[in-house]
Scaffold this motif. Sequence first.
Motif, PDB file in Angstrom:
ATOM      1  N   PRO A 105       7.230   5.295  -2.596  1.00 45.55           N
ATOM      2  CA  PRO A 105       7.236   5.454  -1.136  1.00 45.55           C
ATOM      3  C   PRO A 105       8.523   6.103  -0.625  1.00 45.55           C
ATOM      4  O   PRO A 105       8.481   6.966   0.265  1.00 45.55           O
ATOM      5  CB  PRO A 105       7.084   4.021  -0.618  1.00 45.55           C
ATOM      6  CG  PRO A 105       6.418   3.285  -1.729  1.00 45.55           C
ATOM      7  CD  PRO A 105       6.963   3.886  -2.981  1.00 45.55           C
ATOM      8  N   ARG A 106       9.669   5.697  -1.176  1.00 44.90           N
ATOM      9  CA  ARG A 106      10.935   6.275  -0.738  1.00 44.90           C
ATOM     10  C   ARG A 106      11.020   7.749  -1.124  1.00 44.90           C
ATOM     11  O   ARG A 106      11.519   8.589  -0.369  1.00 44.90           O
ATOM     12  CB  ARG A 106      12.091   5.505  -1.351  1.00 44.90           C
ATOM     13  CG  ARG A 106      12.205   4.078  -0.821  1.00 44.90           C
ATOM     14  CD  ARG A 106      12.989   3.178  -1.747  1.00 44.90           C
ATOM     15  NE  ARG A 106      14.279   3.741  -2.110  1.00 44.90           N
ATOM     16  CZ  ARG A 106      14.944   3.420  -3.213  1.00 44.90           C
ATOM     17  NH1 ARG A 106      14.433   2.540  -4.066  1.00 44.90           N
ATOM     18  NH2 ARG A 106      16.107   3.965  -3.460  1.00 44.90           N
ATOM     19  N   ARG A 113       8.631   9.706   1.201  1.00 42.70           N
ATOM     20  CA  ARG A 113       9.218   9.768   2.542  1.00 42.70           C
ATOM     21  C   ARG A 113      10.364  10.779   2.581  1.00 42.70           C
ATOM     22  O   ARG A 113      10.479  11.585   3.516  1.00 42.70           O
ATOM     23  CB  ARG A 113       9.712   8.379   2.954  1.00 42.70           C
ATOM     24  CG  ARG A 113      10.225   8.297   4.384  1.00 42.70           C
ATOM     25  CD  ARG A 113      10.809   6.920   4.649  1.00 42.70           C
ATOM     26  NE  ARG A 113       9.793   5.890   4.522  1.00 42.70           N
ATOM     27  CZ  ARG A 113       8.982   5.537   5.523  1.00 42.70           C
ATOM     28  NH1 ARG A 113       9.094   6.131   6.703  1.00 42.70           N
ATOM     29  NH2 ARG A 113       8.086   4.591   5.353  1.00 42.70           N
ATOM     30  N   ALA A 162      -2.053   5.884  -2.698  1.00 41.16           N
ATOM     31  CA  ALA A 162      -0.833   5.852  -1.887  1.00 41.16           C
ATOM     32  C   ALA A 162      -0.515   4.461  -1.360  1.00 41.16           C
ATOM     33  O   ALA A 162       0.364   4.311  -0.509  1.00 41.16           O
ATOM     34  CB  ALA A 162      -0.960   6.834  -0.723  1.00 41.16           C
ATOM     35  N   CYS A 163      -1.186   3.428  -1.846  1.00 39.69           N
ATOM     36  CA  CYS A 163      -0.741   2.053  -1.576  1.00 39.69           C
ATOM     37  C   CYS A 163       0.441   1.693  -2.479  1.00 39.69           C
ATOM     38  O   CYS A 163       1.140   0.700  -2.226  1.00 39.69           O
ATOM     39  CB  CYS A 163      -1.882   1.060  -1.791  1.00 39.69           C
ATOM     40  SG  CYS A 163      -3.127   1.068  -0.483  1.00 39.69           S
ATOM     41  N   PHE A 164       0.635   2.455  -3.534  1.00 37.46           N
ATOM     42  CA  PHE A 164       1.810   2.360  -4.398  1.00 37.46           C
ATOM     43  C   PHE A 164       2.101   0.941  -4.904  1.00 37.46           C
ATOM     44  O   PHE A 164       3.188   0.422  -4.740  1.00 37.46           O
ATOM     45  CB  PHE A 164       3.042   2.936  -3.678  1.00 37.46           C
ATOM     46  CG  PHE A 164       2.932   4.416  -3.409  1.00 37.46           C
ATOM     47  CD1 PHE A 164       2.644   5.298  -4.428  1.00 37.46           C
ATOM     48  CD2 PHE A 164       3.104   4.925  -2.126  1.00 37.46           C
ATOM     49  CE1 PHE A 164       2.538   6.659  -4.188  1.00 37.46           C
ATOM     50  CE2 PHE A 164       3.004   6.293  -1.872  1.00 37.46           C
ATOM     51  CZ  PHE A 164       2.707   7.155  -2.909  1.00 37.46           C
ATOM     52  N   ARG A 205       0.168  -3.897   1.114  1.00 41.52           N
ATOM     53  CA  ARG A 205       1.005  -2.761   1.510  1.00 41.52           C
ATOM     54  C   ARG A 205       0.238  -1.759   2.360  1.00 41.52           C
ATOM     55  O   ARG A 205       0.735  -1.255   3.361  1.00 41.52           O
ATOM     56  CB  ARG A 205       1.530  -2.034   0.266  1.00 41.52           C
ATOM     57  CG  ARG A 205       2.635  -2.725  -0.496  1.00 41.52           C
ATOM     58  CD  ARG A 205       3.149  -1.793  -1.586  1.00 41.52           C
ATOM     59  NE  ARG A 205       3.575  -0.533  -1.020  1.00 41.52           N
ATOM     60  CZ  ARG A 205       4.795  -0.281  -0.572  1.00 41.52           C
ATOM     61  NH1 ARG A 205       5.722  -1.211  -0.636  1.00 41.52           N
ATOM     62  NH2 ARG A 205       5.102   0.875  -0.051  1.00 41.52           N
ATOM     63  N   LEU A 232       0.761   4.305   2.472  1.00 43.54           N
ATOM     64  CA  LEU A 232       2.041   4.642   3.097  1.00 43.54           C
ATOM     65  C   LEU A 232       1.777   5.288   4.462  1.00 43.54           C
ATOM     66  O   LEU A 232       1.126   6.338   4.545  1.00 43.54           O
ATOM     67  CB  LEU A 232       2.812   5.599   2.187  1.00 43.54           C
ATOM     68  CG  LEU A 232       4.229   5.967   2.625  1.00 43.54           C
ATOM     69  CD1 LEU A 232       5.146   4.754   2.566  1.00 43.54           C
ATOM     70  CD2 LEU A 232       4.781   7.086   1.748  1.00 43.54           C
ATOM     71  N   CYS A 264      -7.099   1.185   0.486  1.00 43.88           N
ATOM     72  CA  CYS A 264      -6.315   2.176  -0.252  1.00 43.88           C
ATOM     73  C   CYS A 264      -7.048   3.502  -0.426  1.00 43.88           C
ATOM     74  O   CYS A 264      -6.558   4.391  -1.143  1.00 43.88           O
ATOM     75  CB  CYS A 264      -5.901   1.629  -1.614  1.00 43.88           C
ATOM     76  SG  CYS A 264      -4.818   0.188  -1.506  1.00 43.88           S
ATOM     77  N   GLY A 318       5.722  -0.004   7.745  1.00 40.25           N
ATOM     78  CA  GLY A 318       5.662  -0.363   6.335  1.00 40.25           C
ATOM     79  C   GLY A 318       6.804  -1.275   5.942  1.00 40.25           C
ATOM     80  O   GLY A 318       7.675  -1.609   6.755  1.00 40.25           O
ATOM     81  N   ASP A 339      10.916   0.324   1.894  1.00 36.86           N
ATOM     82  CA  ASP A 339      10.526   1.724   1.817  1.00 36.86           C
ATOM     83  C   ASP A 339      11.464   2.638   2.595  1.00 36.86           C
ATOM     84  O   ASP A 339      11.435   3.861   2.412  1.00 36.86           O
ATOM     85  CB  ASP A 339       9.100   1.913   2.359  1.00 36.86           C
ATOM     86  CG  ASP A 339       8.043   1.350   1.434  1.00 36.86           C
ATOM     87  OD1 ASP A 339       8.417   0.863   0.349  1.00 36.86           O
ATOM     88  OD2 ASP A 339       6.851   1.414   1.798  1.00 36.86           O
TER      89      ASP A 339
END
Length: 405
Positions: A114-115, A118, A149-151, A161, A164, A183, A397, A401
């Motif tokens: 996620p980071r 982003r 992308a729920c990671f 989660r 994202l 998801c 979120g 993240d």
Amino acid sequence: MLFIALGFAWSITAERNPRTERISGSAGDVLEDDPVGRLKVYVYELPSKYNKKILQKDPRCLSHMFAAEIFMHRFLLSSPVRTLNPEEADWFYTPIYATCDLTPTGLPLPFKSPRMVRSAIQLISSSWPYWNRTEGADHFFVVPHDFGACFHYQEEKAIERGILPILWRATLVQTFGQRNHVCLNEGSITIPPYAPPQKMQARQIPPDTPRSIFVYFRGLFYDVNNDPEGGYYARGARAAVWENFKSNPLFDISTEHPTTYYEDMQRAIFCLCPLGWAPWSPRLVEAVVFGCIPVIIADDIVLPFADAIPWEEIGVFVAEEDVPKLDKILTSIPPHVILRKQRLLANPSMKRAMLFPQPTLPGDAFHQILNGLARKLPHPKSVYLKPGEKILNWTAGPITDLKPW
């Protein structure tokens, strides 16, 4: 061949090298579509820390089941659909290798993803004007994690989660697909996991070899480390396979993964494709490539390229609660139905659509992804934001993240 088990006899003349049958109707047309000339894709040039340097650190990422993100990037760089003029682009692609963070045993850890995503979006939104026009509605991302992308690799945590938030308007190209699941975004493109094409091609056996195995499976039945009681992993479906059929002579099932795994699949009529932590696995790809009828045990699964591949016609679907009846279900399928499934599986276009080969081939998985993107065009006018309009919440979120990447 003749199979005898549980007091009854079941016979079938299973063609080892059946004639090919073309997929009828719109699915066959879609499968053979050529995306060239129907869309243009602009590939953002990102610093290598988002892709190439990550791969250099761990080349194992080239061969694991999430490698589609790497090969899709390479494919697009030389694809005829690529445009160097972003003003004429239909789609924008951000090449991030978000799954290439592996444990010593080769399992992907999604916690930095996620980071990373982003950070990349912050970069493209501040360096180019195109993200801000739509907040990503004309952008696509390859996110081949267990739950997209729920990671997260555990479903309960993935659901908690959610996708994202910064990707809510983008099109997600992902291996995960399950109906009515948080998801899976509406409009996502579900793709097959990566399975090594060259390795599978090298392990082909003579086409006249009989299919002498009725049901085949190799893999975990219990994830002892993460689910010691055995009821959560695969929602208990794999445990039910083992407990009900470990002694059944029709079932060649084991946790051991032999060196003859690919050859064995080519000797089998049915290959079990049960869910694990996620609904899918590379077994689905392997079964199609090797002409073994996939037995899909994953309730509400959304399968790869479902508008092009007639899964109901080539596979067998078994509800998770019906696993104890697997033997009765499979032995009751008429031989003529099995033979037709085998003829459809023998179609080369079906096999190509499930693979990411290098060099690429017409109709392969890369082209099926582009076909999916082309079918979403033109973008509706509603995706373009008014001046000053904002929809996405960049700070939504988990707070972890938001840490810089």
